[in-house]
Design a protein around this motif. Structure first.
Motif, PDB file in Angstrom:
ATOM      1  N   GLY A  37       0.791 -10.189  -3.512  1.00 62.35           N
ATOM      2  CA  GLY A  37       1.400  -9.732  -4.765  1.00 62.35           C
ATOM      3  C   GLY A  37       2.280  -8.520  -4.462  1.00 62.35           C
ATOM      4  N   GLU A  38       3.276  -8.729  -3.577  1.00 64.26           N
ATOM      5  CA  GLU A  38       4.117  -7.598  -3.146  1.00 64.26           C
ATOM      6  C   GLU A  38       5.391  -7.546  -3.965  1.00 64.26           C
ATOM      7  OE1 GLU A  38       3.015  -4.840  -1.749  1.00 64.26           O
ATOM      8  OE2 GLU A  38       2.387  -6.021  -0.011  1.00 64.26           O
ATOM      9  N   HIS A  39       5.723  -6.337  -4.416  1.00 66.77           N
ATOM     10  CA  HIS A  39       6.862  -6.113  -5.313  1.00 66.77           C
ATOM     11  C   HIS A  39       6.696  -6.919  -6.596  1.00 66.77           C
ATOM     12  CE1 HIS A  39       9.225  -3.504  -2.711  1.00 66.77           C
ATOM     13  NE2 HIS A  39       8.739  -4.213  -1.713  1.00 66.77           N
ATOM     14  N   VAL A  40       5.455  -7.000  -7.034  1.00 72.20           N
ATOM     15  CA  VAL A  40       5.142  -7.743  -8.258  1.00 72.20           C
ATOM     16  C   VAL A  40       4.717  -6.783  -9.367  1.00 72.20           C
ATOM     17  CG1 VAL A  40       3.425  -9.311  -9.251  1.00 72.20           C
ATOM     18  CG2 VAL A  40       4.563  -9.942  -7.137  1.00 72.20           C
ATOM     19  N   ASP A  41       4.145  -5.624  -8.992  1.00 75.13           N
ATOM     20  CA  ASP A  41       3.568  -4.768 -10.043  1.00 75.13           C
ATOM     21  C   ASP A  41       4.607  -4.313 -11.064  1.00 75.13           C
ATOM     22  OD1 ASP A  41       4.723  -2.907  -8.255  1.00 75.13           O
ATOM     23  OD2 ASP A  41       3.004  -1.536  -8.278  1.00 75.13           O
ATOM     24  N   TYR A  42       5.786  -3.884 -10.590  1.00 74.10           N
ATOM     25  CA  TYR A  42       6.792  -3.407 -11.558  1.00 74.10           C
ATOM     26  C   TYR A  42       7.496  -4.574 -12.249  1.00 74.10           C
ATOM     27  CZ  TYR A  42       9.705  -3.959  -7.371  1.00 74.10           C
ATOM     28  OH  TYR A  42      10.323  -4.451  -6.251  1.00 74.10           O
ATOM     29  N   ASN A  43       7.147  -5.801 -11.862  1.00 71.01           N
ATOM     30  CA  ASN A  43       7.607  -6.980 -12.600  1.00 71.01           C
ATOM     31  C   ASN A  43       6.508  -7.492 -13.531  1.00 71.01           C
ATOM     32  OD1 ASN A  43      10.357  -7.471 -11.571  1.00 71.01           O
ATOM     33  ND2 ASN A  43       9.294  -7.518  -9.605  1.00 71.01           N
ATOM     34  N   ILE A 182       2.359   0.366 -10.933  1.00 68.67           N
ATOM     35  CA  ILE A 182       1.048   0.980 -11.211  1.00 68.67           C
ATOM     36  C   ILE A 182      -0.033   0.533 -10.216  1.00 68.67           C
ATOM     37  CG2 ILE A 182       0.367  -0.855 -12.839  1.00 68.67           C
ATOM     38  CD1 ILE A 182      -0.361   2.837 -13.500  1.00 68.67           C
ATOM     39  N   MET A 183       0.322  -0.421  -9.315  1.00 67.18           N
ATOM     40  CA  MET A 183      -0.714  -1.009  -8.441  1.00 67.18           C
ATOM     41  C   MET A 183      -1.473   0.027  -7.626  1.00 67.18           C
ATOM     42  SD  MET A 183      -0.257  -3.789  -5.413  1.00 67.18           S
ATOM     43  CE  MET A 183       1.024  -2.984  -4.469  1.00 67.18           C
ATOM     44  N   ASP A 184      -0.751   0.878  -6.914  1.00 61.60           N
ATOM     45  CA  ASP A 184      -1.407   1.767  -5.953  1.00 61.60           C
ATOM     46  C   ASP A 184      -2.350   2.747  -6.641  1.00 61.60           C
ATOM     47  OD1 ASP A 184       0.372   0.432  -4.372  1.00 61.60           O
ATOM     48  OD2 ASP A 184       1.740   2.123  -4.126  1.00 61.60           O
ATOM     49  N   GLN A 185      -1.896   3.273  -7.770  1.00 58.28           N
ATOM     50  CA  GLN A 185      -2.714   4.246  -8.481  1.00 58.28           C
ATOM     51  C   GLN A 185      -3.932   3.562  -9.095  1.00 58.28           C
ATOM     52  OE1 GLN A 185       0.592   3.847  -8.807  1.00 58.28           O
ATOM     53  NE2 GLN A 185       1.377   5.744  -7.923  1.00 58.28           N
ATOM     54  N   ALA A 232      15.977   2.475  -1.405  1.00 55.86           N
ATOM     55  CA  ALA A 232      15.979   1.015  -1.258  1.00 55.86           C
ATOM     56  C   ALA A 232      14.956   0.393  -2.212  1.00 55.86           C
ATOM     57  CB  ALA A 232      15.665   0.639   0.186  1.00 55.86           C
ATOM     58  N   PHE A 233      13.818   1.065  -2.357  1.00 55.44           N
ATOM     59  CA  PHE A 233      12.793   0.576  -3.279  1.00 55.44           C
ATOM     60  C   PHE A 233      13.337   0.556  -4.713  1.00 55.44           C
ATOM     61  CE2 PHE A 233       9.393   1.112  -6.284  1.00 55.44           C
ATOM     62  CZ  PHE A 233       8.425   0.242  -5.829  1.00 55.44           C
ATOM     63  N   ASN A 234      13.939   1.663  -5.104  1.00 59.04           N
ATOM     64  CA  ASN A 234      14.478   1.738  -6.470  1.00 59.04           C
ATOM     65  C   ASN A 234      15.553   0.678  -6.694  1.00 59.04           C
ATOM     66  OD1 ASN A 234      12.736   3.851  -6.768  1.00 59.04           O
ATOM     67  ND2 ASN A 234      14.295   5.451  -6.840  1.00 59.04           N
ATOM     68  N   GLY A 343       2.809  -3.622   1.494  1.00 62.01           N
ATOM     69  CA  GLY A 343       3.422  -2.407   0.951  1.00 62.01           C
ATOM     70  C   GLY A 343       4.895  -2.629   0.648  1.00 62.01           C
ATOM     71  N   ALA A 344       5.601  -1.536   0.444  1.00 63.42           N
ATOM     72  CA  ALA A 344       6.996  -1.640   0.015  1.00 63.42           C
ATOM     73  C   ALA A 344       7.895  -2.284   1.061  1.00 63.42           C
ATOM     74  CB  ALA A 344       7.524  -0.259  -0.337  1.00 63.42           C
ATOM     75  N   GLY A 345       7.561  -2.106   2.347  1.00 62.63           N
ATOM     76  CA  GLY A 345       8.395  -2.679   3.408  1.00 62.63           C
ATOM     77  C   GLY A 345       9.352  -1.663   3.995  1.00 62.63           C
TER      78      GLY A 345
HETATM   79  C1  GLA Z   1       4.969   0.546  -3.251  1.00 63.88           C
HETATM   80  C2  GLA Z   1       4.884   0.921  -4.719  1.00 63.88           C
HETATM   81  C3  GLA Z   1       4.021  -0.084  -5.485  1.00 63.88           C
HETATM   82  C4  GLA Z   1       4.456  -1.508  -5.218  1.00 63.88           C
HETATM   83  C5  GLA Z   1       4.622  -1.767  -3.722  1.00 63.88           C
HETATM   84  C6  GLA Z   1       5.226  -3.102  -3.420  1.00 63.88           C
HETATM   85  O1  GLA Z   1       3.712   0.691  -2.671  1.00 63.88           O
HETATM   86  O2  GLA Z   1       4.350   2.219  -4.863  1.00 63.88           O
HETATM   87  O3  GLA Z   1       4.025   0.237  -6.854  1.00 63.88           O
HETATM   88  O4  GLA Z   1       5.629  -1.785  -5.930  1.00 63.88           O
HETATM   89  O5  GLA Z   1       5.414  -0.781  -3.105  1.00 63.88           O
HETATM   90  O6  GLA Z   1       4.358  -4.131  -3.787  1.00 63.88           O
END
Ligand code: GLA
Length: 394
Positions: A37-43, A182-185, A232-234, A343-345
């Motif tokens: 579930g990578e790059h899914v939380d903000y979606n 919000i995943m990591d927190q 790049a993440f943003n 993670g973010a990559g």
């Molecule tokens: C980072 C962000 C998370 C999530 C991941 C990718 O860790 O902090 O919120 O978007 O990247 O899944």
């Protein structure tokens, strides 16, 4: 002395050095590795991370007796020299950004608490951590959630874990400048020992999923770090939002692969690929959860291979050496487990979920890769631990 006792001792010692008194209490919050579930939380979709036995520890206590102003004081033990590692700010003035990134993680939490309507009392904290920084194991979320919990405890706010997560996320979004989800927190705040966390990032409903006892969670740190991670993440996040807007949905969570395929002719090809990663990744989350609970390593191998390819080709957050290492490891594991970027990559770590007896194959394969790699990779097996809480000082 075990790992945690050493960390507590460091936090205690740092507190004594900085303030000349003993801390009164300690709290901790863990780092995490995302399993799928990578790059899914903000979606706003489902994710399946697990908290790991690396953490941030905060020692805390009351303000200096002689203090005339309501001041919040902080010292970070791993993040600078004696001067840059200290911070103090007035709680009666608007909270402004500090000079160092770590200071903003603390100041951001205090500001976010204010924005949620909470009154923060003057206090002093010392933070020590052993989550590797910049590796994709969420050292920042561990840091933010641990600080939020320390403040909640000291100021008597009684915040529930979901609120600690929201406060730490708001601090990162608005103060640090990272548009993270919000995943990591959440995983730092609410995890259960021995389990991964199935989390609905839209509703924050969650469920602990047992990790089959025959499985090991191994993280392979590629040692590669790309400094532009935040921008790049943003940018990826903005592309996902643009795709959702073009497709007329609130978030990519509201799509499935059939609807997406039908829309392909009308969508910008780059946005289509970004959306295809998110949509196919969401469809892998439940099956990976089931395979992990059952210990079905062949299924994990297939799904995690697909997930890696999707991150690399459609979402473009991998790097050539990481793809090479992922392919070597997938071959070494065969049907004994799966491996993918986590993670973010843009650098960071691979995660492998595999049969415990297959971890030797990972060590051998990484040894082979390291022979001609510019950056040597490092292997570590983690335990799935519970979320943030008070720790006994011992
Ligand atoms: C980072 C962000 C998370 C999530 C991941 C990718 O860790 O902090 O919120 O978007 O990247 O899944």
């Amino acid at each position: 002395m075990d790992r945690r006792s050493r960390l507590i001792a460091r936090a205690r010692q740092g507190y004594r050095l900085a303030y000349g008194v003993e801390p009164t209490r300690f709290v901790a919050a863990p780092g995490r590795v995302n399993l799928i579930g990578e790059h899914v939380d903000y979606n706003e979709g489902y994710v399946l991370p697990c908290a790991i036995d690396r953490e941030a520890i905060v020692a805390f206590g009351p303000p200096a007796q002689e203090a005339k102003q309501p001041v919040f004081e902080a010292v970070a033990l791993d993040l600078g020299d004696m001067a840059s590692a200290r911070d103090s700010f007035d709680l009666h003035a608007p909270v402004r950004p500090g000079e160092n990134n770590w200071q903003n993680h603390v100041r951001g939490v205090v500001q976010a608490l204010g924005r949620y309507g909470h009154r923060v009392k003057p206090m002093r904290i010392a933070i020590a951590g052993d989550v590797p920084i910049g590796a994709g194991l969420s050292s920042s979320a561990a840091f933010g959630v641990a600080v939020a919990l320390a403040v909640s405890e000291f100021s008597g706010l009684g915040l529930v874990p979901e609120m600690l997560a929201k406060v730490a996320q708001l601090a990162e979004n608005d103060f640090v400048g990272c548009a993270c989800g919000i995943m990591d927190q959440m995983v730092a705040a609410v995890s259960t020992e021995g389990h991964a966390l199935l989390l609905d990032c839209r509703t924050l409903q969650h469920m602990a999923i047992p990790i089959h006892p025959s499985l090991a969670i191994t993280v392979i740190d590629t040692g590669l770090r790309r400094s532009l991670t935040e921008s790049a993440f943003n940018q990826r996040r903005a592309e996902c939002e643009a795709a959702a807007a073009a497709l007329g949905v609130t978030a990519l969570r509201d799509l499935d692969s059939t609807r997406l395929l039908l829309a392909e002719p009308d969508l910008d090809p780059l946005l289509f690929r970004r959306a295809r990663h998110v949509v196919t990744e969401m469809e892998r989350v439940e099956p990976v959860g089931v395979a992990m609970a059952l210990g079905d390593t062949a299924q994990l191998a297939t799904l995690m291979r697909e997930a890696h390819a999707s991150l690399s080709e459609d979402f473009e957050v991998s790097l050539p050496p990481i793809d090479r290492l992922a392919a070597i490891l997938a071959e070494a594991l065969g049907e004994a487990g799966g491996v993918r970027l986590t993670g973010a990559g843009f650098g960071g770590c691979l995660v492998a979920v595999c049969a415990k007896e297959a971890t030797g194959a990972i060590d051998t394969a990484v040894g082979r890769y390291n022979r001609d790699a510019d950056w040597p990779a490092r292997v570590e097996v983690f335990r799935a631990v519970g979320g943030a809480g008070p720790v006994a000082a011992g």
